[in-house]
Design a protein around this motif. Structure first.
Motif, PDB file in Angstrom:
ATOM      1  N   TYR A  40     -34.118 -44.222  -4.000  1.00 45.20           N
ATOM      2  CA  TYR A  40     -35.673 -44.756  -4.077  1.00 45.20           C
ATOM      3  C   TYR A  40     -37.065 -44.359  -3.990  1.00 45.20           C
ATOM      4  O   TYR A  40     -36.406 -43.895  -2.242  1.00 45.20           O
TER       5      TYR A  40
ATOM      6  N   ARG B 118     -34.725 -46.017   3.586  1.00 39.37           N
ATOM      7  CA  ARG B 118     -35.200 -44.964   5.014  1.00 39.37           C
ATOM      8  C   ARG B 118     -34.002 -46.027   5.409  1.00 39.37           C
ATOM      9  O   ARG B 118     -34.051 -46.858   5.431  1.00 39.37           O
TER      10      ARG B 118
ATOM     11  N   ASP C  55     -32.609 -48.434   8.106  1.00 40.66           N
ATOM     12  CA  ASP C  55     -33.592 -49.287   9.157  1.00 40.66           C
ATOM     13  C   ASP C  55     -33.205 -49.106  10.746  1.00 40.66           C
ATOM     14  O   ASP C  55     -33.836 -49.963  11.484  1.00 40.66           O
TER      15      ASP C  55
ATOM     16  N   LEU D 101     -22.137 -51.689   0.709  1.00 37.13           N
ATOM     17  CA  LEU D 101     -23.255 -52.392   0.171  1.00 37.13           C
ATOM     18  C   LEU D 101     -22.866 -50.927  -1.099  1.00 37.13           C
ATOM     19  O   LEU D 101     -23.461 -50.338  -1.403  1.00 37.13           O
TER      20      LEU D 101
ATOM     21  N   THR E 117     -36.903 -59.301  -3.574  1.00 37.48           N
ATOM     22  CA  THR E 117     -37.850 -57.938  -2.692  1.00 37.48           C
ATOM     23  C   THR E 117     -36.615 -58.348  -1.372  1.00 37.48           C
ATOM     24  O   THR E 117     -37.465 -59.025  -0.110  1.00 37.48           O
TER      25      THR E 117
ATOM     26  N   SER F 125     -34.060 -56.159   1.402  1.00 36.36           N
ATOM     27  CA  SER F 125     -34.534 -54.642   1.785  1.00 36.36           C
ATOM     28  C   SER F 125     -35.330 -53.161   0.913  1.00 36.36           C
ATOM     29  O   SER F 125     -36.242 -52.795   1.159  1.00 36.36           O
ATOM     30  N   SER F 126     -34.239 -53.240   0.203  1.00 33.13           N
ATOM     31  CA  SER F 126     -34.612 -52.510  -1.591  1.00 33.13           C
ATOM     32  C   SER F 126     -36.562 -52.528  -2.065  1.00 33.13           C
ATOM     33  O   SER F 126     -36.531 -51.267  -2.190  1.00 33.13           O
TER      34      SER F 126
ATOM     35  N   ARG G 102     -38.085 -64.528  -5.680  1.00 34.17           N
ATOM     36  CA  ARG G 102     -37.073 -65.415  -5.680  1.00 34.17           C
ATOM     37  C   ARG G 102     -37.450 -65.952  -4.690  1.00 34.17           C
ATOM     38  O   ARG G 102     -37.568 -66.966  -4.611  1.00 34.17           O
ATOM     39  N   THR G 103     -37.174 -65.093  -3.819  1.00 34.20           N
ATOM     40  CA  THR G 103     -36.778 -65.575  -2.294  1.00 34.20           C
ATOM     41  C   THR G 103     -38.032 -64.369  -1.386  1.00 34.20           C
ATOM     42  O   THR G 103     -37.710 -63.240  -0.935  1.00 34.20           O
TER      43      THR G 103
ATOM     44  N   ARG H 169     -30.561 -64.640   7.279  1.00 30.89           N
ATOM     45  CA  ARG H 169     -29.953 -63.386   5.866  1.00 30.89           C
ATOM     46  C   ARG H 169     -31.118 -62.115   6.495  1.00 30.89           C
ATOM     47  O   ARG H 169     -31.886 -61.965   7.557  1.00 30.89           O
ATOM     48  N   ARG H 170     -30.885 -61.499   5.877  1.00 27.02           N
ATOM     49  CA  ARG H 170     -30.774 -59.747   6.872  1.00 27.02           C
ATOM     50  C   ARG H 170     -32.524 -59.683   6.051  1.00 27.02           C
ATOM     51  O   ARG H 170     -32.960 -59.311   4.957  1.00 27.02           O
TER      52      ARG H 170
ATOM     53  N   GLY I 252     -29.888 -55.943  -5.313  1.00 23.66           N
ATOM     54  CA  GLY I 252     -28.700 -55.932  -3.691  1.00 23.66           C
ATOM     55  C   GLY I 252     -27.727 -55.700  -4.654  1.00 23.66           C
ATOM     56  O   GLY I 252     -26.958 -55.039  -6.160  1.00 23.66           O
TER      57      GLY I 252
ATOM     58  N   TYR J  35     -25.979 -63.216   1.482  1.00 26.14           N
ATOM     59  CA  TYR J  35     -24.799 -61.869   1.036  1.00 26.14           C
ATOM     60  C   TYR J  35     -23.664 -62.046   2.331  1.00 26.14           C
ATOM     61  O   TYR J  35     -22.636 -61.586   2.511  1.00 26.14           O
TER      62      TYR J  35
HETATM   63  O1  N01 Z   1     -30.512 -56.348  -1.710  1.00 28.90           O
HETATM   64  P1  N01 Z   1     -30.789 -57.967  -1.236  1.00 28.90           P
HETATM   65  P2  N01 Z   1     -31.174 -55.521  -1.137  1.00 28.90           P
HETATM   66  N1  N01 Z   1     -32.988 -62.809 -10.302  1.00 28.90           N
HETATM   67  O2  N01 Z   1     -29.408 -58.645  -2.261  1.00 28.90           O
HETATM   68  C1  N01 Z   1     -32.638 -60.751  -5.270  1.00 28.90           C
HETATM   69  C2  N01 Z   1     -29.313 -52.800   2.781  1.00 28.90           C
HETATM   70  N2  N01 Z   1     -30.227 -51.418   2.900  1.00 28.90           N
HETATM   71  O3  N01 Z   1     -30.697 -53.288  -2.152  1.00 28.90           O
HETATM   72  O4  N01 Z   1     -32.808 -63.476  -2.198  1.00 28.90           O
HETATM   73  C3  N01 Z   1     -33.779 -62.737  -9.367  1.00 28.90           C
HETATM   74  O5  N01 Z   1     -30.979 -58.030   0.109  1.00 28.90           O
HETATM   75  C4  N01 Z   1     -32.796 -61.734  -4.679  1.00 28.90           C
HETATM   76  O6  N01 Z   1     -33.528 -63.115  -4.891  1.00 28.90           O
HETATM   77  P3  N01 Z   1     -32.580 -63.671  -3.380  1.00 28.90           P
HETATM   78  C5  N01 Z   1     -30.126 -53.822   3.502  1.00 28.90           C
HETATM   79  O7  N01 Z   1     -28.497 -54.048   4.610  1.00 28.90           O
HETATM   80  C6  N01 Z   1     -30.656 -50.933   3.369  1.00 28.90           C
HETATM   81  O8  N01 Z   1     -32.214 -54.814  -1.272  1.00 28.90           O
HETATM   82  O9  N01 Z   1     -30.877 -64.176  -3.981  1.00 28.90           O
HETATM   83  N3  N01 Z   1     -33.316 -61.629  -8.650  1.00 28.90           N
HETATM   84  C7  N01 Z   1     -33.527 -60.383  -3.939  1.00 28.90           C
HETATM   85  O10 N01 Z   1     -34.545 -60.609  -3.363  1.00 28.90           O
HETATM   86  C8  N01 Z   1     -29.798 -54.778   2.778  1.00 28.90           C
HETATM   87  O11 N01 Z   1     -29.979 -55.971   3.268  1.00 28.90           O
HETATM   88  C9  N01 Z   1     -31.288 -50.048   3.740  1.00 28.90           C
HETATM   89  O12 N01 Z   1     -33.093 -65.328  -3.808  1.00 28.90           O
HETATM   90  C10 N01 Z   1     -32.710 -61.677  -8.089  1.00 28.90           C
HETATM   91  C11 N01 Z   1     -33.001 -59.347  -4.056  1.00 28.90           C
HETATM   92  O13 N01 Z   1     -32.689 -59.018  -5.608  1.00 28.90           O
HETATM   93  C12 N01 Z   1     -28.869 -53.999   1.773  1.00 28.90           C
HETATM   94  O14 N01 Z   1     -28.902 -53.424   1.416  1.00 28.90           O
HETATM   95  C13 N01 Z   1     -32.391 -50.105   2.862  1.00 28.90           C
HETATM   96  C14 N01 Z   1     -31.675 -61.894  -8.824  1.00 28.90           C
HETATM   97  C15 N01 Z   1     -32.044 -58.607  -3.367  1.00 28.90           C
HETATM   98  O15 N01 Z   1     -31.312 -58.197  -2.232  1.00 28.90           O
HETATM   99  C16 N01 Z   1     -28.867 -55.294   0.071  1.00 28.90           C
HETATM  100  O16 N01 Z   1     -30.529 -54.864   0.235  1.00 28.90           O
HETATM  101  C17 N01 Z   1     -31.908 -51.130   1.933  1.00 28.90           C
HETATM  102  C18 N01 Z   1     -31.355 -62.696 -10.287  1.00 28.90           C
HETATM  103  N4  N01 Z   1     -30.379 -62.602 -10.519  1.00 28.90           N
HETATM  104  C19 N01 Z   1     -30.878 -52.114   2.160  1.00 28.90           C
HETATM  105  N5  N01 Z   1     -30.201 -61.650  -8.348  1.00 28.90           N
HETATM  106  C20 N01 Z   1     -31.640 -49.746   5.430  1.00 28.90           C
HETATM  107  O17 N01 Z   1     -32.990 -49.089   5.805  1.00 28.90           O
HETATM  108  C21 N01 Z   1     -30.619 -60.804  -7.280  1.00 28.90           C
HETATM  109  N6  N01 Z   1     -32.262 -61.177  -7.331  1.00 28.90           N
HETATM  110  C22 N01 Z   1     -30.560 -48.851   5.826  1.00 28.90           C
END
Ligand code: N01
Length: 529
Positions: free
Chosen positions: A47, A51, A53, A140, A181, A183-184, A204-205, A323-324, A375, A488
């Motif tokens: 996406y 990158r 972190d 993940l 909202t 990391s992605s 949501r959070t 939370r992360r 996520g 998670y």
């Molecule tokens: O997923 P997340 P991610 N309706 O689970 C929301 C790694 N990572 O893909 O917090 C509405 O963190 C959910 O809301 P809430 C890293 O370890 C690493 O972003 O449950 N919203 C949250 O905001 C990271 O922690 C890098 O209230 C809904 C979001 O979706 C992990 O991957 C980069 C929902 C999910 O956030 C996951 O990150 C990216 C719903 N039904 C990721 N369900 C690096 O840089 C979920 N949400 C290495």
């Protein structure tokens, strides 16, 4: 039937490292990879804005000094394409591809007690026999997405951040919605905001985030890191989370306000994810955590112009890093743009998709594209996807019905010769996962070598050891603030998932000591037959 010493499932960083090491030991090995390329999460998460972190120099293999020397990272925090180039370089350099089967999903694995071997069935209809089954499937890697009413009627495009399509996705001229909202979502928001006509972020959070302070790596910096690389690696191994800098051993409560502010200010501009280590008790004591959270709330607030948006974006409902947290590059500032809107779906939840967009309780958001950044089914999602049958036909899904149970995060009773890399019960996502991968694979390989030398054909976690380890993982988690937030880390991300703490929070260094002790004691807690 094809026969191997080991089948490795997954061709990400863990799978490739396990292949390299086992091949070095003279083992016959095959890697089964469900997707069309190597790289694991880095293959799928293409996406915009993706990158790492963890700093590039720390998020890389340490097993080959030549590889360390020759690879030149271009940025402090590498982008997904650069990381993918790196892992492909590693695969070519060490001639790993010839032992990797792409587009080959493991559907089923059944343990045969008479032969002490696994029978593995793939989606291609092959049946393979292997002594060891080594799961390198990532923590993940199984995405999750809500299903909203009317989703099939949406006229626009829906994409998940974790299975980003292997083609160009453009945002120009489009009204884009991002749900999530973490990391992605936070990483892609500023990039999409710059390209799209309009962006709505559905939150949501509200999440904590620290700036990445990303920058190109100069030749001088590169030389400096490489000159002291071994020391930096050692530092990471001896740190709580596997990052290449010295953590502060002081308590946040043992210094006065001015001193603390100075330390936080420096950490904020330099450490990224390591901000959580600015003081040793940020994740151990709520009053200590409050000082960090309050600092970050002030910092985040100062980045956002509109008071109403600011109020929604500043996280208030959980302790910092329970939370992360994210490491971002201009996330909060993106909301100062005229074309970016925040939809607070805690206050006004999403009701349904319509052909035109997403309807929340308060309005219809007209959209051409919706990105689910929602996520993953973390830690256990990909381990429980295939059918894994151990002794007496017991299924891993049954065994883990109330949550994952392991000895040291590596072995499972009733599932002999099954080895899990960076799974639940190990430091895993609470560490620089590259350090954990290398540590665990080296340890497992030594265990296998020990077994070979002793004429042992079966390695199995003992039930009592497993129970003691799970209890220890829980005890360590109780000492922290992790359990004060739904995340998670503790199974809250998927409805109905057991609410247990998944990773080991005692830190890389402690975990290493425990592994070493186990080996010194003749691999205590494992029955070797
Ligand atoms: O997923 P997340 P991610 N309706 O689970 C929301 C790694 N990572 O893909 O917090 C509405 O963190 C959910 O809301 P809430 C890293 O370890 C690493 O972003 O449950 N919203 C949250 O905001 C990271 O922690 C890098 O209230 C809904 C979001 O979706 C992990 O991957 C980069 C929902 C999910 O956030 C996951 O990150 C990216 C719903 N039904 C990721 N369900 C690096 O840089 C979920 N949400 C290495």
């Amino acid at each position: 039937m094809q026969k191997f010493d080991a089948i490795i499932v997954g061709a990400g960083f863990a799978g490739l490292r396990a292949l390299y090491r086992l091949r070095e030991m003279g083992k016959s090995v095959r890697v089964l990879e469900a997707s069309g390329g190597i790289g694991g999460v880095w293959y799928h998460n293409g996406y915009p804005g993706a990158r790492c972190d963890v700093e590039s120099y720390d998020y890389s293999y340490s097993f080959s000094p030549e590889l360390e020397k020759e690879w030149r990272w271009s940025e402090r925090y590498a982008t997904q394409p650069e990381i993918l180039r790196y892992i492909n370089h590693v695969a070519d350099r060490f001639d790993l591809r010839k032992d990797i089967d792409l587009n080959t999903r493991m559907d089923r694995a059944t343990y045969d007690e008479d032969t002490a071997r696994w029978t593995i069935e793939t989606g291609k209809g092959e049946t393979i026999s292997a002594q060891y089954l080594i799961m390198c499937v990532g923590q993940l890697s199984t995405t999750k997405a809500p299903e909203f009413p009317g989703q099939d009627d949406f006229a626009g495009e829906i994409i998940h951040s974790g299975v980003w399509p292997d083609r160009e996705v453009t945002f120009e001229g489009k009204r884009v919605g991002i749900i999530g909202t973490g990391s992605s979502g936070m990483q892609m928001t500023p990039v999409v905001a710059r390209a799209a006509d309009h962006l709505t972020v559905f939150q949501r959070t509200a999440n904590f985030s620290v700036p990445a302070a990303n920058a190109p790596v100069s030749d001088e910096e590169d030389r400096k890191v490489k000159a002291n690389y071994a020391e930096r690696r050692q530092q990471a191994l001896n740190s709580p989370t596997g990052l290449g800098f010295k953590p502060n051993r002081q308590s946040a409560l043992d210094v006065d306000d001015a001193e603390r502010e100075k330390v936080y200010e420096a950490a904020y501009h330099r450490l990224g994810f390591g901000f959580a280590l600015a003081y040793h008790d940020i994740l151990l004591s709520k009053p200590a955590n409050d000082t960090a959270a309050e600092f970050l709330r002030r910092k985040i607030g100062a980045l956002i112009d509109d008071p109403e948006t600011r109020d929604k974006l500043v996280p208030k409902d959980h302790a910092f890093a329970a939370r992360r947290p994210s490491v971002d590059s201009g996330y909060f500032q993106a909301f100062n743009r005229d074309n970016v809107e925040l939809a607070d779906i805690r206050a006004h939840p999403i009701v349904e998709f319509t052909p035109e967009g997403l309807r929340t309780e308060d309005k219809l958001h007209k959209l051409d594209m919706v990105i689910f950044a929602t996520g993953f089914d973390a830690f256990t999602g990909s381990l429980l996807k295939p059918e894994i049958k151990g002794r007496g036909g017991m299924q891993l899904r049954e065994k883990w019905a109330a949550g994952p149970v392991t000895q040291l995060g590596i072995g499972v009773a009733d599932f002999p010769n099954l080895l899990i890399v960076v799974g639940p019960g190990s430091p895993s996502l609470l560490s620089n996962v590259m350090v954990s991968i290398e540590e665990q694979i080296d340890w497992m390989s030594d265990l296998v070598a020990h077994a070979d030398a002793q004429g042992i054909v079966e390695i199995e976690a003992e039930r009592a050891a497993e129970q003691a380890w799970v209890a220890h993982v829980n005890e360590r988690a109780q000492e922290t603030l992790y359990m004060t937030a739904a995340s998670y880390y503790n199974g809250a991300e998927v409805a109905g998932k057991p609410r247990v703490f998944m990773p080991y929070s005692g830190g890389i260094r402690n975990y290493r000591r425990i592994l070493q002790q186990c080996a010194d004691d003749g691999y205590s807690g494992f029955a070797l037959r």
